[in-house]
Design a protein around this motif. Structure first.
Motif, PDB file in Angstrom:
ATOM      1  N   UNK A  33      43.403  29.202  53.090  1.00 50.06           N
ATOM      2  CA  UNK A  33      44.303  28.701  52.029  1.00 50.06           C
ATOM      3  C   UNK A  33      45.744  29.153  52.302  1.00 50.06           C
ATOM      4  N   UNK A 107      29.343  45.263  42.730  1.00 47.89           N
ATOM      5  CA  UNK A 107      30.413  46.051  43.359  1.00 47.89           C
ATOM      6  C   UNK A 107      30.204  46.210  44.857  1.00 47.89           C
ATOM      7  N   UNK A 111      31.133  37.306  47.677  1.00 49.61           N
ATOM      8  CA  UNK A 111      30.688  35.930  47.522  1.00 49.61           C
ATOM      9  C   UNK A 111      30.345  35.368  48.906  1.00 49.61           C
ATOM     10  N   UNK A 114      33.025  34.988  51.883  1.00 43.98           N
ATOM     11  CA  UNK A 114      33.512  36.276  52.392  1.00 43.98           C
ATOM     12  C   UNK A 114      32.411  36.961  53.210  1.00 43.98           C
ATOM     13  N   UNK A 132      41.229  40.395  51.243  1.00 42.63           N
ATOM     14  CA  UNK A 132      40.461  40.872  50.098  1.00 42.63           C
ATOM     15  C   UNK A 132      40.154  42.359  50.298  1.00 42.63           C
ATOM     16  N   UNK A 133      40.744  43.178  49.422  1.00 42.62           N
ATOM     17  CA  UNK A 133      40.607  44.635  49.566  1.00 42.62           C
ATOM     18  C   UNK A 133      39.151  45.090  49.516  1.00 42.62           C
ATOM     19  N   UNK A 134      38.385  44.450  48.625  1.00 44.00           N
ATOM     20  CA  UNK A 134      36.995  44.886  48.470  1.00 44.00           C
ATOM     21  C   UNK A 134      36.212  44.629  49.759  1.00 44.00           C
TER      22      UNK A 134
ATOM     23  N   UNK B 350      38.959  43.270  39.435  1.00 44.04           N
ATOM     24  CA  UNK B 350      39.540  43.112  40.775  1.00 44.04           C
ATOM     25  C   UNK B 350      40.303  44.366  41.162  1.00 44.04           C
ATOM     26  N   UNK B 351      41.068  44.895  40.227  1.00 46.90           N
ATOM     27  CA  UNK B 351      41.872  46.098  40.516  1.00 46.90           C
ATOM     28  C   UNK B 351      40.970  47.261  40.919  1.00 46.90           C
ATOM     29  N   UNK B 353      38.214  47.026  42.364  1.00 43.99           N
ATOM     30  CA  UNK B 353      37.440  46.689  43.555  1.00 43.99           C
ATOM     31  C   UNK B 353      35.987  46.377  43.246  1.00 43.99           C
ATOM     32  N   UNK B 354      35.695  45.993  42.003  1.00 41.94           N
ATOM     33  CA  UNK B 354      34.312  45.684  41.628  1.00 41.94           C
ATOM     34  C   UNK B 354      33.956  44.237  41.959  1.00 41.94           C
ATOM     35  N   UNK B 355      34.942  43.367  41.891  1.00 34.91           N
ATOM     36  CA  UNK B 355      34.705  41.945  42.177  1.00 34.91           C
ATOM     37  C   UNK B 355      35.766  41.463  43.159  1.00 34.91           C
ATOM     38  N   UNK B 356      35.319  40.652  44.107  1.00 28.29           N
ATOM     39  CA  UNK B 356      36.260  40.118  45.091  1.00 28.29           C
ATOM     40  C   UNK B 356      36.892  38.833  44.561  1.00 28.29           C
ATOM     41  N   UNK B 357      37.898  38.369  45.279  1.00 28.85           N
ATOM     42  CA  UNK B 357      38.542  37.107  44.898  1.00 28.85           C
ATOM     43  C   UNK B 357      37.516  35.972  44.856  1.00 28.85           C
ATOM     44  N   UNK B 358      36.666  35.915  45.869  1.00 33.00           N
ATOM     45  CA  UNK B 358      35.663  34.847  45.930  1.00 33.00           C
ATOM     46  C   UNK B 358      34.691  34.916  44.765  1.00 33.00           C
ATOM     47  N   UNK B 359      34.238  36.126  44.438  1.00 33.04           N
ATOM     48  CA  UNK B 359      33.289  36.280  43.319  1.00 33.04           C
ATOM     49  C   UNK B 359      33.929  35.876  41.998  1.00 33.04           C
ATOM     50  N   UNK B 362      34.570  32.055  41.614  1.00 32.54           N
ATOM     51  CA  UNK B 362      33.341  31.313  41.288  1.00 32.54           C
ATOM     52  C   UNK B 362      32.885  31.603  39.856  1.00 32.54           C
ATOM     53  N   UNK B 368      41.147  29.174  44.099  1.00 32.78           N
ATOM     54  CA  UNK B 368      41.682  30.472  44.503  1.00 32.78           C
ATOM     55  C   UNK B 368      43.124  30.697  44.049  1.00 32.78           C
ATOM     56  N   UNK B 372      44.623  33.590  41.761  1.00 33.05           N
ATOM     57  CA  UNK B 372      45.696  34.487  42.217  1.00 33.05           C
ATOM     58  C   UNK B 372      46.844  34.484  41.214  1.00 33.05           C
TER      59      UNK B 372
END
Lengths: 220, 393
Positions: A33, A107, A111, A114, A132-134, B350-351, B353-359, B362, B368, B372
């Motif tokens: 993207x 956690x 997805x 990724x 993606x930081x995670x 997100x902050x 780090x529990x869920x990613x952008x992709x999660x 969806x 996306x 953002x």
């Protein structure tokens, strides 16, 4: 399942390994993207020395934006039809890693796009590109040998800068920040600001305000 | 070797696959054909008699418009609200979409709350089964009981949304849906009580719909419900819910008292009187007049007389109320891609780090860049607005 190969690399270091590495660059939806948002995706990917691939989940994730009038999928399709981007399916090994990355606690999972990107990079001995930081945290914990990078690494790659000129690269980064709301790692803030200039950095809301403000302050 | 999928009971995986398929409005036969297996294979997977392979999970998730992670991550919330509604509404697509929207918002909110360790207080009123006999009398009694419980006395309920959320712990969503839909109600053990109100309707009508759905929360909690605009009362449950809304929002004693005050010295009820009374009780002008008809303060057919004589317009209300009319902030919130509260929960997940952008994209059904924008609209760490003091335990 952790793999141990070659040298341990942090995301921020990945950029400097690109030129010497024949492995494919495996990009996640977040990176695709951003590259499309640059307006120079074809030239940027074409300038990279390694094959640029995505997993088959990425096109379906891009298609989600179609209902909201976004054209990422169509532009991505042109890149695939032009042979600039290759779409890979996961093999047996990749599928095992994928399973470990998508099933479990929220956690500790990602997805599908990724996760498949990481699994594919492992399977193909490539470099995973994810903004993606995670994902970076999970990679560093579970796959310390895997090389991981971000969009800015690709945009500031020496070959890209050589072929596109610094001015075009600056426009590309600015477009990614503005149109794609690209996120930037703290370690890349100063490089990004010096490339696009303080005036344009101040306009990019995906950069922290502190960076936007300090970019505009005159040097003492 | 034990793989991650082996750690989930096959029956649990099967149930989640079934719910995902039903949410995608797909038959077992169609799913089987699409991924090239026999229908009996899909049946066996859904019943937990056969373990799905990862490649099959991937194919099915793609087919159902979801992801393997969304289906199988431990905390994801799986409820069959949308299929239950669909069976109820049949071919009414607008109703099915409104119900699905509410279910999606509630599921996302619950998953994010669980991840962040937030426990939502439920303070629901006791259930009151509708008994044989006069439905209206029961509704009046139950509405009075709830008012007493909430310490409302006979005062007006100008914002039922805040009351439902803060006092009762109901999940209320105000989103723009088809104009024919006024409200949606559902109760599920995992989600709790959920109500969706139509942001396309004026605030006063939404209040009324909220009152109606509160009636369902009290009387028929386990039955999902969709309230259509100008729905004909064709059941005792609907008659109860309408009567409950009237009694709760416009209690008889308060209406009679206020009517006397407002019309003091007058020999007829004018548009001005209706506008002031409707404003005071936070209900539509029609609802106000019909309540006055019901209470015998004005003749039956008064509202119809107003309608036949040009109605009571918004412009007339503006002339009477002037600055008292305040902007409808809930409509502005409904124009955002998702709710303000979900934005905050998503940002925090997100902050941390529990869920990613992709999660998150969806889970919230966002693309996306939309996500953002939401995450970026919150203050970045280190920003001035992000500065603050520690929250005490």
């Amino acid at each position: 399942m952790a793999v141990n190969r070659t040298k341990v690399t942090t995301p921020t270091e990945a950029g400097k390994y690109l030129s010497n590495c024949p492995s494919p660059l495996v990009a996640d939806t977040s990176v695709v993207i951003n590259l499309i948002a640059t307006g120079f995706a074809s030239s940027i990917i074409g300038a990279l020395p390694q094959p640029f691939v995505v997993v088959d989940v990425v096109p379906s994730e891009l298609a989600i934006g179609r209902g909201r009038g976004r054209m990422d999928f169509e532009q991505f399709d042109e890149l695939v039809n032009g042979g600039i981007v290759k779409v890979f399916n996961l093999g047996h090994i990749g599928m095992q890693h994928f399973e470990g990355l998508v099933i479990g606690a929220a956690a500790e999972t990602l997805d599908d796009g990724e996760a498949a990107t990481i699994a594919c990079a492992i399977e193909q001995s490539g470099v995973a590109y994810i903004d993606e930081r995670k994902a970076w945290r999970i990679c560093s914990e579970r796959y310390p040998a895997l090389r991981v990078g971000c969009t800015v690494d690709l945009l500031t790659h020496a070959d890209v800068r050589a072929q596109l000129s610094d001015e075009t690269v600056a426009d590309a980064i600015f477009n990614a920040l503005q149109r794609g709301r690209m996120s930037v790692l703290p370690t890349h803030f100063s490089a990004v600001v010096s490339l696009i200039g303080a005036e344009r950095a101040a306009l990019c809301e995906s950069l922290p305000r502190s960076i936007r403000v300090s970019a505009q302050k005159p040097a003492v | 070797m034990t793989t991650p999928i082996d750690q989930i009971l096959p029956a649990e995986t099967g149930e989640r696959l079934r719910l995902a398929r039903e949410s995608a409005k797909m038959t077992q036969a169609a799913a089987a054909q699409a991924i090239g297996v026999a229908r009996t294979t899909i049946v066996a997977m859904e019943q937990g008699e056969r373990r799905a392979r990862t490649s099959e999970l991937q194919q099915l998730a793609k087919l159902y418009g979801t992801s393997v992670n969304a289906v199988l991550r431990r905390e994801s919330v799986h409820v069959d609200l949308a299929p239950r509604f669909r069976r109820m509404v049949g071919s009414d697509e607008a109703a099915a979409e409104a119900a699905e929207l509410m279910a999606d918002l509630a599921k996302a909110e619950v998953e994010l709350e669980n991840l962040l360790g937030i426990k939502r207080e439920r303070n629901y009123p006791p259930e009151r089964t509708i008994l044989p006999g006069d439905v209206k009398a029961q509704a009046e009694q139950d509405a009075a009981e709830l008012r007493q419980r909430l310490g409302l006395g006979i005062g007006p309920v100008t914002n039922i949304v805040t009351l439902l959320e803060m006092e009762l712990g109901v999940r209320v969503y105000i989103r723009r849906v088809d104009g024919r839909i006024s409200g949606v109600f559902a109760y599920d053990d995992a989600l709790g009580a959920c109500i969706l109100l139509n942001a396309n309707h004026p605030r006063e009508r939404r209040n009324n719909s909220g009152g109606h759905e509160t009636g369902h929360l009290i009387s028929t909690r386990r039955q999902p419900e969709i309230l259509h605009l100008d729905e004909i009362e064709n059941s005792r449950e609907e008659r109860y819910a309408n009567a409950f809304a009237r009694a709760f929002l416009t209690p008889a004693r308060a209406v009679l008292q206020k009517f006397q005050e407002v019309t003091a010295g007058a020999d007829r009820m004018t548009r001005r009187h209706v506008i002031i009374l409707a404003y005071f009780f936070g209900v539509s002008r029609e609802a106000m007049v019909r309540r006055l008809e019901e209470l015998g303060s004005v003749k039956l057919g008064t509202w119809d007389w107003f309608v036949a004589n040009g109605g009571i317009t918004d412009e007339q209300a503006r002339q009477v109320l002037g600055d008292l009319i305040f902007p409808d902030a809930e409509k502005a919130d409904a124009d955002r891609p998702t709710t303000l509260r979900l934005n905050l929960l998503a940002y925090e997940a997100h902050r941390r780090g529990l869920m990613s952008e992709g999660q998150l994209a969806r889970l919230l059904h966002l693309d996306r860049v939309e996500l953002r924008e939401i995450l970026g609209s919150q203050p970045h760490e280190g920003d001035d607005a992000d500065g603050g003091r520690e929250i005490l335990e």
